[in-house]
Enzyme design. Sequence first.
Site, PDB file in Angstrom:
ATOM      1  N   GLU A   1      54.586  13.263  38.335  1.00  0.00           N
ATOM      2  CA  GLU A   1      54.103  14.651  39.326  1.00  0.00           C
ATOM      3  C   GLU A   1      55.453  15.192  39.964  1.00  0.00           C
ATOM      4  O   GLU A   1      55.360  16.415  40.244  1.00  0.00           O
ATOM      5  CB  GLU A   1      52.948  14.096  40.220  1.00  0.00           C
ATOM      6  CG  GLU A   1      51.774  13.791  39.481  1.00  0.00           C
ATOM      7  CD  GLU A   1      50.724  13.193  40.317  1.00  0.00           C
ATOM      8  OE1 GLU A   1      49.636  13.771  40.557  1.00  0.00           O
ATOM      9  OE2 GLU A   1      50.813  12.241  40.975  1.00  0.00           O
TER      10      GLU A   1
ATOM     11  N   LYS B   1      43.706  19.659  41.679  1.00  0.00           N
ATOM     12  CA  LYS B   1      44.577  19.325  40.625  1.00  0.00           C
ATOM     13  C   LYS B   1      43.906  19.234  39.421  1.00  0.00           C
ATOM     14  O   LYS B   1      42.909  18.489  39.503  1.00  0.00           O
ATOM     15  CB  LYS B   1      45.340  17.880  40.758  1.00  0.00           C
ATOM     16  CG  LYS B   1      46.313  17.690  41.910  1.00  0.00           C
ATOM     17  CD  LYS B   1      46.840  16.393  41.776  1.00  0.00           C
ATOM     18  CE  LYS B   1      47.722  15.850  43.175  1.00  0.00           C
ATOM     19  NZ  LYS B   1      48.360  14.758  42.769  1.00  0.00           N
TER      20      LYS B   1
END
Length: 120
Positions: A21, A99
């Site tokens: 990420e 997200k």
Amino acid sequence: MDKIHLNGCRFYGYHGAFKEEQTLGQIFVVDCTLSVDLQKASHSDCLEDTVHYGLVFEAIKKQVEENKYILIERLAGAICQDIFDQFPLVQAIQLKISKENPPINGHYDSVGIELERERA
């Protein structure tokens, strides 16, 4: 209290607990509701009597795109603090960060957090 809404603001950032990420990044969706007394602006028709939501958008964008946090909770806290610092008319903030594609195996629309903060 009156409200100003910024909904579905999309930014690309590098926040997350996993190395992927922080390296590859992903899209973050931010919804922000500001509690502001809009009575004066509703009579005056002057931008100075409200909170310029374009500038709020830029403050959120700067935090998401220019910084890197492990937790989106920390990102949300930093966004709230920036808004309070820059916009004295804001009395409270409700901020949601989602997200859509975190590294979680499964089927879902998104994952995220929501903070509610009031001016001290």
